[in-house]
Design an enzyme around this catalytic site. Structure first.
Site, PDB file in Angstrom:
ATOM      1  N   ASP A  39     111.941  25.092 -24.850  1.00  0.00           N
ATOM      2  CA  ASP A  39     112.259  23.962 -25.266  1.00  0.00           C
ATOM      3  C   ASP A  39     111.005  23.069 -25.582  1.00  0.00           C
ATOM      4  O   ASP A  39     110.778  22.391 -26.861  1.00  0.00           O
ATOM      5  CB  ASP A  39     113.207  22.879 -24.589  1.00  0.00           C
ATOM      6  CG  ASP A  39     112.916  22.581 -23.250  1.00  0.00           C
ATOM      7  OD1 ASP A  39     112.151  23.355 -22.782  1.00  0.00           O
ATOM      8  OD2 ASP A  39     113.594  21.729 -22.600  1.00  0.00           O
TER       9      ASP A  39
ATOM     10  N   ASP B  14     107.671  26.887 -22.946  1.00  0.00           N
ATOM     11  CA  ASP B  14     108.138  26.925 -21.274  1.00  0.00           C
ATOM     12  C   ASP B  14     109.029  27.800 -21.230  1.00  0.00           C
ATOM     13  O   ASP B  14     109.766  28.345 -22.042  1.00  0.00           O
ATOM     14  CB  ASP B  14     108.265  25.538 -20.688  1.00  0.00           C
ATOM     15  CG  ASP B  14     109.532  24.896 -21.385  1.00  0.00           C
ATOM     16  OD1 ASP B  14     110.017  25.157 -22.207  1.00  0.00           O
ATOM     17  OD2 ASP B  14     110.019  23.993 -20.847  1.00  0.00           O
TER      18      ASP B  14
ATOM     19  N   SER C 288     113.881  24.455 -16.717  1.00  0.00           N
ATOM     20  CA  SER C 288     112.985  24.169 -17.654  1.00  0.00           C
ATOM     21  C   SER C 288     111.652  24.642 -16.959  1.00  0.00           C
ATOM     22  O   SER C 288     111.325  25.910 -16.996  1.00  0.00           O
ATOM     23  CB  SER C 288     112.819  22.709 -17.963  1.00  0.00           C
ATOM     24  OG  SER C 288     112.159  22.403 -19.317  1.00  0.00           O
TER      25      SER C 288
ATOM     26  N   ASP D 242     112.262  27.904 -20.666  1.00  0.00           N
ATOM     27  CA  ASP D 242     113.527  27.902 -21.408  1.00  0.00           C
ATOM     28  C   ASP D 242     113.235  27.598 -22.924  1.00  0.00           C
ATOM     29  O   ASP D 242     114.107  27.415 -23.498  1.00  0.00           O
ATOM     30  CB  ASP D 242     114.557  26.979 -20.817  1.00  0.00           C
ATOM     31  CG  ASP D 242     114.011  25.356 -20.881  1.00  0.00           C
ATOM     32  OD1 ASP D 242     112.983  25.210 -20.599  1.00  0.00           O
ATOM     33  OD2 ASP D 242     114.906  24.353 -21.449  1.00  0.00           O
TER      34      ASP D 242
END
Length: 591
Positions: free
Chosen positions: A316, A312, A160, A314
């Site tokens: 999400d 960010d 993340s 990834d």
């Protein structure tokens, strides 16, 4: 450290000196064993990485407490064992042709593709069909694909928003959400049984199917379903948008989704469109940090943008930067973002006649109580869930077919406005915030004005967070002791205000101060689950939450500080007054 514990750690480390591990790994472990200072050895081997609120996550390197291809392979073998066990017991709703299937994805991080291919290989070697994304993809698209392809689970290799040294492994279940109890514990039990020599590799390559473009299109169409008011977008299609993926997975899909909604004036930060797991343009790829937004704000200033948005690595989480009444860029925090989404969804769906009595919103227990004020006044059901989007997904699962989910979010810059995905989703959240910005502009406002009007209508509250970082085993012990101390010696006053309610989510006991006596009651949470969280509420509306992170070596303190705000002009004064209280609050908490 006790001698027996040290001996155990050494035995575990020595087990990595066998031919099951490559020479580079064995050499690194020998160096740690031979070193006079055993700190690195202890931190690398004192435990096995566990599934927390974000799954499996750690610093990359050799060791049981590190992210490497061996830990990834062992975790996957354990996960595969558990999936096949559940299938045998008839625990899945849909299994096509009697064969368990999973989706595997990864983000831009170093070793991401290596780890994802390792995961796919182990699954295939266990006779499990694998849908492997052709290259990096957003976390929410992995969640979407699991549901779309009717799979029983999935893995996304990502850490993340963590620094470049980290990588991770998010395990998903058949509904597209991250794994929850009892499956999380079931997987851990299976993983703990696996030795390196038990890991199956070299499976049938025909069991691995590469997916990409078609799934992107289907996902983009699902994101488009979130749109509430197409007419306002058509009127304000030229709203000036700057977007940055922070070197990550949103680089293609987010601009595509924005264009599919009708937005035409989209600009990207070129330096941060480059895929790079070292994140060369930022100290840390966390959109919560203002430093990560610097290049975006600079571009926004050059082109006179209406707003600057980031996802960010990834894709999400999101961050939103808007202009204040002084034409300065300011970051809207996660609580404010969630508040704006919920306010807009309720009000505009009502205006368009789309609101129904069975619709509901979700927030986490550490997210702003302002959202509850809005929902209660508007007569909309709102539930509180534990930290981590898997708990919001669990609520969607519990009420599926009974109620209609229309939005849920958390303070850590995540929001989900539809149920085709079961994790926080920046592509849809970015498109929706641009719709809100278009609505605001259509009514002669900026997003900043829109936010302040909500405060003026519902009252002011300032949220703040303090993170105490304590790495390694000694840090974990210190954090554990802090929580013990808070429970054994409850806080009685905070910044001069008497504590009148304490919620302990570990014991699920709520204590309310009534007529000088503490009255206990039961806290009802989904699945009867517990969490190591303490909350304090004072007589004048101050709220403090204390929670050790499930994925990082830190303990988090969340402050919700009320204040007076009669009009939008009072915002800065109210903010300063609330922030002036933080040092006193910290002192009373002993931090």
């Amino acid at each position: 450290m006790e001698q027996k514990e040290m001996e155990r750690i050494v035995r575990v480390a020595e087990s990595w000196l066998t031919p099951s591990y490559d020479e580079e790994t064995r050499a690194a472990v020998r160096r740690m064993l031979d070193a006079e200072d055993k700190t690195e050895l202890i931190d690398s081997f004192y435990r096995t990485l566990e599934f927390g609120t974000g799954g499996l996550r750690g610093i990359m390197g050799p060791g049981t407490n590190r992210m490497n291809k061996y830990i990834v392979a062992q975790a996957t073998q354990g996960y595969a064992n558990y999936l096949l066990k559940v299938q045998k017991e008839g625990g899945f709703e849909h299994v096509q042709n009697g064969q368990v299937a999973v989706v595997v994805g990864h983000d831009c991080r170093n070793n991401g593709r290596l780890f994802a291919e390792t995961v796919a290989d182990v699954f295939a070697a266990n006779g499990i069909r694998v849908y492997l994304f052709e290259s990096l993809r957003p976390t929410p698209e992995v969640s979407f694909a699991i549901r779309h392809l009717h799979c029983q689970g999935g893995v996304n290799v990502t850490a993340s928003h963590n620094p470049k040294e980290y990588n991770g492994y998010k395990a998903y279940w058949e509904d597209g959400s991250q794994v929850l109890q009892p499956h999380d514990q079931g997987i851990i039990e299976e993983v703990n049984k696996v030795r390196m020599e038990d890991v199956r590799t070299g499976g049938d390559k025909n069991l691995i199917e590469i997916i990409g473009g078609e799934m992107d299109y289907d996902y983009m169409m699902a994101v488009k379903s979130v749109m509430i008011d197409q007419d306002v977008i058509l009127r304000q299609k030229d709203i000036n948008i700057v977007y940055t993926p922070l070197h990550g997975t949103g680089r293609q899909i987010v601009p595509m989704c924005l264009r599919s909604w009708g937005f035409e004036n989209i600009h990207v930060v070129p330096e941060q469109m480059v895929i790079d797991g070292n994140f060369p343009t930022v100290v840390s790829p966390n959109p919560e940090n203002s430093e990560a937004m610097t290049l975006g704000m600079q571009m926004g200033t050059r082109i006179n943008a209406d707003l600057v948005i980031a996802s960010d690595p990834d894709a999400d989480r999101i961050a939103i930067v808007v202009r204040n009444d002084k034409n300065e860029w300011v970051i809207i925090n996660g609580n404010q973002t969630c508040m704006m989404y919920c306010y807009y969804i309720i009000n505009n769906m009502k205006q368009l006649g789309k609101m129904r009595d069975d619709m509901y919103l979700v927030k986490t227990i550490v997210t702003s109580e302002m959202i509850r004020k809005i929902a209660d006044r508007q007569g909309v059901t709102l539930t509180d869930e534990y930290t981590g989007f898997k708990w919001i997904a669990n609520r969607i699962r519990m009420w599926e077919g009974k109620r209609k989910y229309i939005g849920g979010g958390e303070e850590s810059f995540g929001f989900l406005a539809y149920d085709a995905v079961r994790d926080k989703c920046s592509p849809s959240a970015i498109c929706l915030i641009c719709e809100i910005a278009a609505y605001a502009k259509d009514h002669g406002m900026t997003l900043y004005d829109y936010l302040l009007n909500i405060y003026a209508e519902y009252g002011f509250q300032r949220e703040a967070m303090v993170n105490i970082v304590r790495p390694g085993k000694t840090g974990a012990d210190e954090i554990r002791q802090m929580m013990v101390n808070y429970r054994e010696h409850p806080v009685e006053t905070i910044d001069g205000e008497k504590v009148v309610c304490i919620k302990d989510y570990q014991s699920l006991v709520r204590k309310d101060l009534k007529d000088g006596q503490w009255v206990e009651s039961k806290i009802e949470m989904a699945l009867g689950a517990t969490s190591n969280v303490l909350q304090y509420f004072t007589e004048k509306g101050l709220k403090v939450s204390v929670r050790p992170s499930g994925t990082e070596p830190k303990i988090k303190f969340y402050f919700e500080i009320p204040g007076e705000m009669r009009s939008a002009a009072d915002y800065e004064r109210a903010t300063a007054a609330a922030e002036a209280r933080i040092s006193s609050i910290k002192k009373d908490l002993g931090i």
